[in-house]
Design a protein around this motif. Structure first.
Motif, PDB file in Angstrom:
ATOM      1  N   SER A 123       0.548  -1.427  -0.097  1.00  0.00           N
ATOM      2  CA  SER A 123      -0.006   0.266  -0.112  1.00  0.00           C
ATOM      3  C   SER A 123       1.058   1.208  -0.015  1.00  0.00           C
ATOM      4  CB  SER A 123      -1.146   0.319   0.979  1.00  0.00           C
ATOM      5  OG  SER A 123      -1.443  -1.627   1.073  1.00  0.00           O
ATOM      6  N   ALA A 124       0.623   2.353  -0.336  1.00  0.00           N
ATOM      7  CA  ALA A 124       1.120   3.514  -0.315  1.00  0.00           C
ATOM      8  C   ALA A 124       1.210   4.117   0.915  1.00  0.00           C
ATOM      9  CB  ALA A 124       0.225   4.632  -2.017  1.00  0.00           C
ATOM     10  N   VAL A 125       1.944   3.687   1.552  1.00  0.00           N
ATOM     11  CA  VAL A 125       1.980   4.026   3.183  1.00  0.00           C
ATOM     12  C   VAL A 125       2.848   4.698   3.514  1.00  0.00           C
ATOM     13  CG1 VAL A 125       1.883   3.438   5.509  1.00  0.00           C
ATOM     14  CG2 VAL A 125      -0.230   2.435   3.641  1.00  0.00           C
ATOM     15  N   PRO A 126       2.732   5.993   3.666  1.00  0.00           N
ATOM     16  CA  PRO A 126       4.673   6.786   3.867  1.00  0.00           C
ATOM     17  C   PRO A 126       5.086   6.187   5.377  1.00  0.00           C
ATOM     18  CG  PRO A 126       3.266   8.258   4.037  1.00  0.00           C
ATOM     19  CD  PRO A 126       1.993   6.912   4.280  1.00  0.00           C
ATOM     20  N   PHE A 127       6.433   6.902   5.393  1.00  0.00           N
ATOM     21  CA  PHE A 127       7.016   6.432   6.481  1.00  0.00           C
ATOM     22  C   PHE A 127       6.725   7.757   7.222  1.00  0.00           C
ATOM     23  CE2 PHE A 127       9.731   4.238   4.070  1.00  0.00           C
ATOM     24  CZ  PHE A 127      10.218   2.970   5.381  1.00  0.00           C
ATOM     25  N   ASN A 128       6.982   7.326   8.964  1.00  0.00           N
ATOM     26  CA  ASN A 128       7.426   8.701   9.927  1.00  0.00           C
ATOM     27  C   ASN A 128       7.278   9.868   9.612  1.00  0.00           C
ATOM     28  OD1 ASN A 128       9.347   8.799  10.297  1.00  0.00           O
ATOM     29  ND2 ASN A 128       8.375   6.489  12.580  1.00  0.00           N
ATOM     30  N   LYS A 129       7.637  10.934  10.201  1.00  0.00           N
ATOM     31  CA  LYS A 129       8.192  11.904   9.864  1.00  0.00           C
ATOM     32  C   LYS A 129       9.138  12.549   9.892  1.00  0.00           C
ATOM     33  CE  LYS A 129       3.912  15.724   9.766  1.00  0.00           C
ATOM     34  NZ  LYS A 129       3.866  16.578  10.701  1.00  0.00           N
ATOM     35  N   ALA A 130      10.128  11.837  10.629  1.00  0.00           N
ATOM     36  CA  ALA A 130      11.870  11.306  10.911  1.00  0.00           C
ATOM     37  C   ALA A 130      12.055  10.782   9.780  1.00  0.00           C
ATOM     38  CB  ALA A 130      11.619  11.181  12.391  1.00  0.00           C
ATOM     39  N   MET A 131      11.783  10.239   9.480  1.00  0.00           N
ATOM     40  CA  MET A 131      12.321   8.917   8.258  1.00  0.00           C
ATOM     41  C   MET A 131      11.481   9.308   6.509  1.00  0.00           C
ATOM     42  SD  MET A 131      12.613   5.316  10.011  1.00  0.00           S
ATOM     43  CE  MET A 131      13.797   4.634   9.185  1.00  0.00           C
ATOM     44  N   GLN A 132      10.632  10.391   6.689  1.00  0.00           N
ATOM     45  CA  GLN A 132      10.336  10.515   4.972  1.00  0.00           C
ATOM     46  C   GLN A 132      12.084  11.596   4.507  1.00  0.00           C
ATOM     47  OE1 GLN A 132       6.931  12.821   5.768  1.00  0.00           O
ATOM     48  NE2 GLN A 132       6.005  10.990   6.653  1.00  0.00           N
ATOM     49  N   ALA A 133      12.742  11.918   4.942  1.00  0.00           N
ATOM     50  CA  ALA A 133      13.412  12.524   4.216  1.00  0.00           C
ATOM     51  C   ALA A 133      14.413  11.828   3.373  1.00  0.00           C
ATOM     52  CB  ALA A 133      15.046  13.209   5.563  1.00  0.00           C
ATOM     53  N   TYR A 134      14.845  10.141   4.539  1.00  0.00           N
ATOM     54  CA  TYR A 134      15.600   9.349   3.410  1.00  0.00           C
ATOM     55  C   TYR A 134      14.163   8.213   3.013  1.00  0.00           C
ATOM     56  CZ  TYR A 134      17.813  11.096   7.377  1.00  0.00           C
ATOM     57  OH  TYR A 134      18.826  12.202   8.626  1.00  0.00           O
ATOM     58  N   PHE A 135      12.983   8.096   2.843  1.00  0.00           N
ATOM     59  CA  PHE A 135      12.681   7.071   2.339  1.00  0.00           C
ATOM     60  C   PHE A 135      11.420   7.977   1.909  1.00  0.00           C
ATOM     61  CE2 PHE A 135      14.868   5.373   5.916  1.00  0.00           C
ATOM     62  CZ  PHE A 135      14.767   4.005   5.000  1.00  0.00           C
ATOM     63  N   GLU A 136      11.226   8.268  -0.030  1.00  0.00           N
ATOM     64  CA  GLU A 136      10.319   7.825  -0.618  1.00  0.00           C
ATOM     65  C   GLU A 136       9.013   7.205   0.073  1.00  0.00           C
ATOM     66  OE1 GLU A 136      10.436   9.624  -2.889  1.00  0.00           O
ATOM     67  OE2 GLU A 136      12.149   9.515  -3.747  1.00  0.00           O
ATOM     68  N   THR A 137       7.638   7.968  -0.871  1.00  0.00           N
ATOM     69  CA  THR A 137       6.359   7.358  -0.265  1.00  0.00           C
ATOM     70  C   THR A 137       5.578   6.234  -1.362  1.00  0.00           C
ATOM     71  OG1 THR A 137       5.223   8.821   0.426  1.00  0.00           O
ATOM     72  CG2 THR A 137       3.252   7.570  -0.271  1.00  0.00           C
ATOM     73  N   PRO A 138       5.894   4.713  -1.278  1.00  0.00           N
ATOM     74  CA  PRO A 138       5.558   3.895  -2.309  1.00  0.00           C
ATOM     75  C   PRO A 138       4.262   4.215  -3.096  1.00  0.00           C
ATOM     76  CG  PRO A 138       5.301   3.245  -0.387  1.00  0.00           C
ATOM     77  CD  PRO A 138       5.781   4.057   0.099  1.00  0.00           C
ATOM     78  N   ARG A 139       4.371   3.407  -4.235  1.00  0.00           N
ATOM     79  CA  ARG A 139       3.389   2.557  -5.213  1.00  0.00           C
ATOM     80  C   ARG A 139       2.606   1.972  -5.148  1.00  0.00           C
ATOM     81  NH1 ARG A 139       2.159  -0.295  -8.997  1.00  0.00           N
ATOM     82  NH2 ARG A 139       4.703  -0.105 -10.049  1.00  0.00           N
ATOM     83  N   GLU A 140       1.486   1.243  -4.638  1.00  0.00           N
ATOM     84  CA  GLU A 140       0.725   0.551  -4.114  1.00  0.00           C
ATOM     85  C   GLU A 140       1.460  -0.406  -5.547  1.00  0.00           C
ATOM     86  OE1 GLU A 140      -3.190  -0.163  -1.915  1.00  0.00           O
ATOM     87  OE2 GLU A 140      -3.911  -0.770  -3.855  1.00  0.00           O
ATOM     88  N   LEU A 141       1.415  -1.743  -5.024  1.00  0.00           N
ATOM     89  CA  LEU A 141       1.691  -2.790  -6.631  1.00  0.00           C
ATOM     90  C   LEU A 141       0.269  -3.496  -7.002  1.00  0.00           C
ATOM     91  CD1 LEU A 141       3.726  -4.466  -3.804  1.00  0.00           C
ATOM     92  CD2 LEU A 141       4.858  -4.379  -6.210  1.00  0.00           C
TER      93      LEU A 141
END
Length: 412
Positions: A123-141
């Motif tokens: 699912s297109a679930v983002p990381f928490n705010k502290a980690m959004q600088a390092y990881f993209e919000t994904p696209r749902e498969l």
């Protein structure tokens, strides 16, 4: 109380024997080429471990898709192009009489920004705010993509079997793709792959079935699985027990118990009483043993001494004691443990002095990866290397690796 010791051999469900009860849990080596092929450095590293007395060696996470890397330098197995090097790797791991299993993985949303062309997840679930600088919000498969990934797991297991590895392990822990499918926090699908616990565990059961169909009936397939995610709304111990029971019914050969994700590393908040006993997940292992008494269990996390490992085995809660970081700073430590001696080195918290970095516990991967690279190049590890130096070097190395990976992707 049993009379099992670290030196007691262990028979797996397929009838093969491990020479002792010490198992190396997976660590990320990042020793592949920039186009994700196995290397002589991996062969050297695993020869060192193979001859060091460890009964079962599980490799670092090997990816199943070149489009989905967890970090630069991951090995990817999609076909048989590297079969000769893979065979050398397998032989090195078995050179001391133990077994070597390949851990197969897909990062899902848990891959650094910019490394892959896109990031995909259940699912297109983002990381928490502290980690959004390092990881993209994904696209749902899509449904078709999910079926393709299942087939890729099967194909990778088939190649590992052909290469002579003793078995494979599904990485179902620490927030990677299988773990993302299992957790209601990261799997918010409304189709047959999400929603109910039964649907969320469908992916891992299909992966196991694909691997089994692609290999021999007596080829062992294990899994590393979280006891829990330790996040609000995430994967719970109750659901983990249900998943393990379903996997046992499906013929899983070994369950390695771990816990946590990048967002909630399980080791950062362990109670003092648990640290004293050493095995972080022993209480949960007792629950698993009661639920599926005939399934072999491995517990990783917290072991520091011969006495701690011996006590865990004598309790009957587990069959194999998993160690990892200790083997990165003392590659032959299993020999000492089997001789009734404590390690010469001690795993310590790795700190950089940079608050956000230390809170994410990423140095518990990065620092140790540097030690593995030293061993793979024929050098000795540096147990006292500065955490800050390792972090700064890793920033440069990761940035360079991302650039090289992008160039290779663009040219290919």
């Amino acid at each position: 109380m049993s009379q099992i010791t670290l030196n007691t051999p262990f028979e797996l469900p397929n009838g093969s024997r491990l020479p002792n009860r010490i198992a190396k849990s997976a660590m990320s080596e990042a020793l592949g080429t920039m186009d994700n092929r196995a290397t002589p450095e991996l062969v050297e590293l695993y020869r060192r471990w193979g001859q060091g007395g460890t009964g079962l060696i599980i490799t670092g996470n090997v990816m199943i898709d070149r489009k989905a890397l967890g970090e630069p330098g991951n090995v990817v197995i999609e076909d048989d192009r590297d079969l000769d090097t893979l065979r050398a790797w397998a032989e090195a791991g078995k050179s001391g009489g133990g077994q070597i299993w390949v851990q197969l993985n897909h990062p899902g949303r848990q891959c650094p920004k910019g490394l892959n062309q896109e990031t995909v997840a259940p699912s297109a679930v983002p990381f928490n705010k502290a980690m959004q600088a390092y990881f993209e919000t994904p696209r749902e498969l899509t449904g078709d993509e999910i079926k393709d990934l299942i087939a890729r797991y099967g194909r990778a297991a088939e190649i590992c079997y052909q290469a002579g590895f003793s078995g494979v392990q599904i990485h179902g822990a620490h927030g990677y793709l299988v773990s993302q499918f299992l957790s209601p926090k990261t799997n918010q699908r409304a189709d047959e792959w999400g929603g109910s616990p039964e649907n969320r565990r469908r992916f891992v059961l299909e992966v196991l079935a694909a691997m089994r169909a692609a290999t021999a009936p007596d080829f062992p397939i294990g899994i590393k699985l979280n006891s829990a995610d330790f996040q609000r709304g995430g994967f719970t111990e109750e659901e983990s027990l249900d998943v393990m029971a379903a996997l046992a019914d499906a013929g899983i050969a070994l369950i390695e118990i771990s816990g946590g994700t990048y967002e909630a590393p399980a080791m950062t908040g362990v109670r003092a009483s648990t640290r004293e006993r050493e095995a972080y997940f022993l209480d949960f292992a007792d629950q698993v043993r009661a639920r599926i008494p005939d399934t072999p269990l491995m517990v990783t996390g917290g072991f520091r001494t011969h006495a701690g490992m011996s006590a865990a085995l004598e309790s009957g809660s587990l069959d194999l004691c998993g160690i990892a970081r200790l083997l990165a700073i003392e590659p032959e430590v299993s020999r000492r443990l089997l001789a009734g001696q404590d390690p010469l080195q001690r795993v310590r918290p790795i700190k950089t002095g940079i608050g956000p970095v230390d809170r994410m516990a990423i140095m518990e991967v990065t620092w140790y990866t540097r030690q593995l690279r030293r061993i793979g190049r024929g050098k000795q590890p540096k147990p006292n290397e500065s955490g800050l130096k390792a972090f700064l070097c890793s920033l440069v190395g990761t940035a360079s690796g991302v650039r090289q990976t992008k160039r290779l992707r663009a040219s290919g």
